[in-house]
Design a protein around this motif. Structure first.
Motif, PDB file in Angstrom:
ATOM      1  N   GLY A  38      35.840  35.458  43.631  1.00  0.00           N
ATOM      2  CA  GLY A  38      36.919  35.535  42.702  1.00  0.00           C
ATOM      3  C   GLY A  38      38.127  35.429  43.488  1.00  0.00           C
ATOM      4  N   TYR A  39      39.104  36.249  42.785  1.00  0.00           N
ATOM      5  CA  TYR A  39      40.166  36.162  43.460  1.00  0.00           C
ATOM      6  C   TYR A  39      40.788  37.319  44.685  1.00  0.00           C
ATOM      7  CZ  TYR A  39      41.618  33.364  39.506  1.00  0.00           C
ATOM      8  OH  TYR A  39      41.901  32.374  38.424  1.00  0.00           O
ATOM      9  N   SER A  40      39.697  37.829  44.987  1.00  0.00           N
ATOM     10  CA  SER A  40      39.799  38.784  46.118  1.00  0.00           C
ATOM     11  C   SER A  40      40.624  37.854  47.262  1.00  0.00           C
ATOM     12  CB  SER A  40      38.531  39.344  46.613  1.00  0.00           C
ATOM     13  OG  SER A  40      37.763  40.096  45.392  1.00  0.00           O
ATOM     14  N   THR A  41      41.391  38.883  47.996  1.00  0.00           N
ATOM     15  CA  THR A  41      42.177  38.206  49.042  1.00  0.00           C
ATOM     16  C   THR A  41      41.446  38.563  50.436  1.00  0.00           C
ATOM     17  OG1 THR A  41      43.614  39.982  49.306  1.00  0.00           O
ATOM     18  CG2 THR A  41      44.285  38.187  48.017  1.00  0.00           C
ATOM     19  N   TYR A  42      40.503  39.424  50.654  1.00  0.00           N
ATOM     20  CA  TYR A  42      39.709  39.675  51.779  1.00  0.00           C
ATOM     21  C   TYR A  42      38.705  38.790  52.047  1.00  0.00           C
ATOM     22  CZ  TYR A  42      36.846  41.920  55.249  1.00  0.00           C
ATOM     23  OH  TYR A  42      35.934  42.026  56.421  1.00  0.00           O
ATOM     24  N   ILE A  43      38.905  38.270  53.296  1.00  0.00           N
ATOM     25  CA  ILE A  43      38.038  36.721  53.652  1.00  0.00           C
ATOM     26  C   ILE A  43      36.926  37.507  54.605  1.00  0.00           C
ATOM     27  CG2 ILE A  43      37.810  34.716  54.782  1.00  0.00           C
ATOM     28  CD1 ILE A  43      39.533  34.713  52.260  1.00  0.00           C
ATOM     29  N   PRO A  44      35.583  37.424  54.095  1.00  0.00           N
ATOM     30  CA  PRO A  44      34.432  37.962  54.701  1.00  0.00           C
ATOM     31  C   PRO A  44      34.050  37.258  55.937  1.00  0.00           C
ATOM     32  CG  PRO A  44      33.699  37.740  52.308  1.00  0.00           C
ATOM     33  CD  PRO A  44      35.248  36.905  52.654  1.00  0.00           C
ATOM     34  N   LYS A  45      33.774  37.680  57.071  1.00  0.00           N
ATOM     35  CA  LYS A  45      33.479  37.213  58.290  1.00  0.00           C
ATOM     36  C   LYS A  45      32.042  37.327  58.620  1.00  0.00           C
ATOM     37  CE  LYS A  45      37.699  39.407  59.930  1.00  0.00           C
ATOM     38  NZ  LYS A  45      38.103  39.944  58.640  1.00  0.00           N
ATOM     39  N   PHE A  46      31.213  37.917  58.113  1.00  0.00           N
ATOM     40  CA  PHE A  46      29.833  37.935  58.017  1.00  0.00           C
ATOM     41  C   PHE A  46      28.980  37.697  57.031  1.00  0.00           C
ATOM     42  CE2 PHE A  46      32.073  40.875  61.155  1.00  0.00           C
ATOM     43  CZ  PHE A  46      31.723  40.511  62.128  1.00  0.00           C
ATOM     44  N   CYS A  47      29.687  37.225  55.841  1.00  0.00           N
ATOM     45  CA  CYS A  47      29.142  36.837  54.833  1.00  0.00           C
ATOM     46  C   CYS A  47      29.104  35.637  54.283  1.00  0.00           C
ATOM     47  CB  CYS A  47      29.162  37.800  53.607  1.00  0.00           C
ATOM     48  SG  CYS A  47      28.930  39.624  54.033  1.00  0.00           S
ATOM     49  N   LYS A  48      28.455  34.912  53.565  1.00  0.00           N
ATOM     50  CA  LYS A  48      28.774  33.585  53.067  1.00  0.00           C
ATOM     51  C   LYS A  48      29.537  33.556  51.694  1.00  0.00           C
ATOM     52  CE  LYS A  48      26.563  29.273  51.380  1.00  0.00           C
ATOM     53  NZ  LYS A  48      25.250  28.479  51.614  1.00  0.00           N
ATOM     54  N   TYR A  49      30.624  32.859  51.511  1.00  0.00           N
ATOM     55  CA  TYR A  49      31.298  33.301  50.278  1.00  0.00           C
ATOM     56  C   TYR A  49      31.696  31.978  49.554  1.00  0.00           C
ATOM     57  CZ  TYR A  49      35.544  32.464  52.803  1.00  0.00           C
ATOM     58  OH  TYR A  49      36.657  31.932  53.414  1.00  0.00           O
ATOM     59  N   TYR A  50      32.112  32.321  48.217  1.00  0.00           N
ATOM     60  CA  TYR A  50      32.702  31.263  47.435  1.00  0.00           C
ATOM     61  C   TYR A  50      33.919  32.003  46.684  1.00  0.00           C
ATOM     62  CZ  TYR A  50      28.373  28.672  48.184  1.00  0.00           C
ATOM     63  OH  TYR A  50      27.202  28.127  48.917  1.00  0.00           O
ATOM     64  N   ASP A  51      34.967  31.234  46.471  1.00  0.00           N
ATOM     65  CA  ASP A  51      35.789  31.777  45.365  1.00  0.00           C
ATOM     66  C   ASP A  51      35.213  31.998  43.976  1.00  0.00           C
ATOM     67  OD1 ASP A  51      37.795  32.192  47.334  1.00  0.00           O
ATOM     68  OD2 ASP A  51      38.878  30.569  46.853  1.00  0.00           O
ATOM     69  N   PHE A  52      34.754  30.622  43.619  1.00  0.00           N
ATOM     70  CA  PHE A  52      33.884  30.809  42.009  1.00  0.00           C
ATOM     71  C   PHE A  52      32.932  29.784  42.201  1.00  0.00           C
ATOM     72  CE2 PHE A  52      38.561  31.671  41.488  1.00  0.00           C
ATOM     73  CZ  PHE A  52      38.303  32.680  40.807  1.00  0.00           C
ATOM     74  N   LEU A  53      32.050  30.043  41.322  1.00  0.00           N
ATOM     75  CA  LEU A  53      30.616  29.137  41.411  1.00  0.00           C
ATOM     76  C   LEU A  53      30.376  28.733  39.893  1.00  0.00           C
ATOM     77  CD1 LEU A  53      28.218  31.385  43.440  1.00  0.00           C
ATOM     78  CD2 LEU A  53      29.234  29.225  44.164  1.00  0.00           C
TER      79      LEU A  53
END
Length: 165
Positions: A38-53
């Motif tokens: 979502g709107y979280s500003t922390y960017i994961p380094k070890f997990c796959k992520y999407y802002d929204f799906l």
């Protein structure tokens, strides 16, 4: 695979995202982790992520996940329940500027007491243990409602109706 969703509320839920990334980085969690941040500003380094799906992609991840972790929004943790999965629910808290008030904490406590079909985590330092002990915890849930979708949905509908009438 662990799927995590924090919904679409505009305040970041960095506390949850960062905790999961650290658990993965420290090999406390070995499963792959996919996060809708979502709107979280922390960017994961070890997990796959999407802002929204899109809904259908989220639905696919929920169905495929071994564990689903959500924020305390009812619509969000209802999705895994419809697939007879017990979600780990981490409610957003006002004191961390994750929401405007503590309605998620109050609602999650209510559902936890009434239905015994979620695993609530109020202290983020307990999230790793909740994940590690997930299978044991759901096996020991004593009333079985987490596997009885119809009963839960009726109770949930009454709760929601009570909030608006």
């Amino acid at each position: 695979m662990i799927f995590v969703t924090v919904g679409t509320h505009e305040q970041p839920f960095n506390r949850l995202i960062k905790c999961l990334d650290e658990l993965k980085a420290n090999n406390i969690i070995n499963d792959s982790i996919i996060i809708q941040k979502g709107y979280s500003t922390y960017i994961p380094k070890f997990c796959k992520y999407y802002d929204f799906l899109p809904y259908d992609v989220m639905d696919k991840y929920v169905r495929e996940a071994n564990i689903v972790i959500t924020h305390g929004g009812p619509a969000t943790f209802l999705m895994p329940l419809k697939y007879n999965k017990v979600p780990i629910v981490v409610p957003r808290q006002q004191k961390f500027n994750e929401h405007i008030n503590n309605h998620q904490v109050k609602f999650v406590k209510f559902i936890e007491q009434q239905n015994n079909n979620i695993i609530a985590v109020y202290d983020i330092n307990r999230l790793g243990n909740a994940i590690i002990n997930y299978k044991k915890t759901i096996k020991n849930m004593n009333n079985g409602e987490h596997s009885n979708n119809e009963i839960f949905n009726k109770k949930f509908s009454k709760i929601v109706d009570g909030l608006f009438h």
